[in-house]
Design a protein around this motif. Structure first.
Motif, short mmCIF file in Angstrom:
data_model
loop_
_atom_site.label_atom_id
_atom_site.label_comp_id
_atom_site.label_asym_id
_atom_site.label_seq_id
_atom_site.Cartn_x
_atom_site.Cartn_y
_atom_site.Cartn_z
N THR A 5 0.82 -1.20 0.00
CA THR A 5 0.00 0.00 0.00
C THR A 5 0.86 1.26 0.00
O THR A 5 2.07 1.20 0.26
CB THR A 5 -0.91 0.02 1.25
N GLU A 6 0.21 2.36 -0.29
CA GLU A 6 0.92 3.65 -0.32
C GLU A 6 1.46 3.99 1.07
O GLU A 6 2.56 4.51 1.20
CB GLU A 6 -0.06 4.74 -0.79
N LYS A 44 4.72 2.11 1.81
CA LYS A 44 5.89 2.71 1.14
C LYS A 44 6.38 3.93 1.91
O LYS A 44 7.58 4.14 2.05
CB LYS A 44 5.53 3.11 -0.29
N ILE A 45 5.44 4.72 2.41
CA ILE A 45 5.82 5.92 3.15
C ILE A 45 6.58 5.54 4.42
O ILE A 45 7.60 6.14 4.76
CB ILE A 45 4.57 6.77 3.48
N ILE A 63 12.56 8.28 -4.87
CA ILE A 63 11.16 8.01 -4.56
C ILE A 63 10.25 8.42 -5.71
O ILE A 63 9.32 7.69 -6.08
CB ILE A 63 10.75 8.78 -3.27
N SER A 64 10.53 9.56 -6.32
CA SER A 64 9.68 10.03 -7.42
C SER A 64 9.80 9.15 -8.66
O SER A 64 8.87 9.06 -9.46
CB SER A 64 10.02 11.48 -7.77
N ARG A 65 10.92 8.47 -8.82
CA ARG A 65 11.10 7.58 -9.98
C ARG A 65 10.23 6.33 -9.87
O ARG A 65 9.86 5.73 -10.88
CB ARG A 65 12.57 7.15 -10.11
N PHE A 66 9.90 5.91 -8.64
CA PHE A 66 9.08 4.71 -8.43
C PHE A 66 7.59 5.00 -8.45
O PHE A 66 6.79 4.09 -8.36
CB PHE A 66 9.46 4.03 -7.11
N ARG A 67 7.20 6.23 -8.54
CA ARG A 67 5.77 6.56 -8.58
C ARG A 67 5.21 6.45 -9.95
O ARG A 67 5.70 6.49 -10.94
CB ARG A 67 5.53 7.95 -8.05
#
Length: 66
Positions: free
Chosen positions: A2-3, A6-7, A62-66
């Protein structure tokens, strides 16, 4: 995963990195430290730059995995 999971993983990794680097904070070449009499001034400029670079890399990854 879940989101929220990840956080929590990212927060954990960041805290581990900060914990490992904590011993170096304020002791790097380039940090300004001044003491005269009762007055002392400390500005960790190099430490701030390195922390900024590390956080930028973490957020980029992190932004690359979104």
């Amino acid at each position: 995963m879940t989101e929220m999971g990840k956080i929590f993983i990212v927060i954990g990794v960041v805290l581990i990195i900060v914990g490992l680097l904590w011993g170096f904070i304020g002791k790097l070449p380039g940090d300004i430290s001044f003491k005269k009499g009762n007055f002392s001034f400390h500005f960790p400029i190099m430490t701030s730059i390195i922390v900024s670079i590390i956080l930028s890399l973490i957020f980029f990854i992190i932004s690359r995995f979104r």
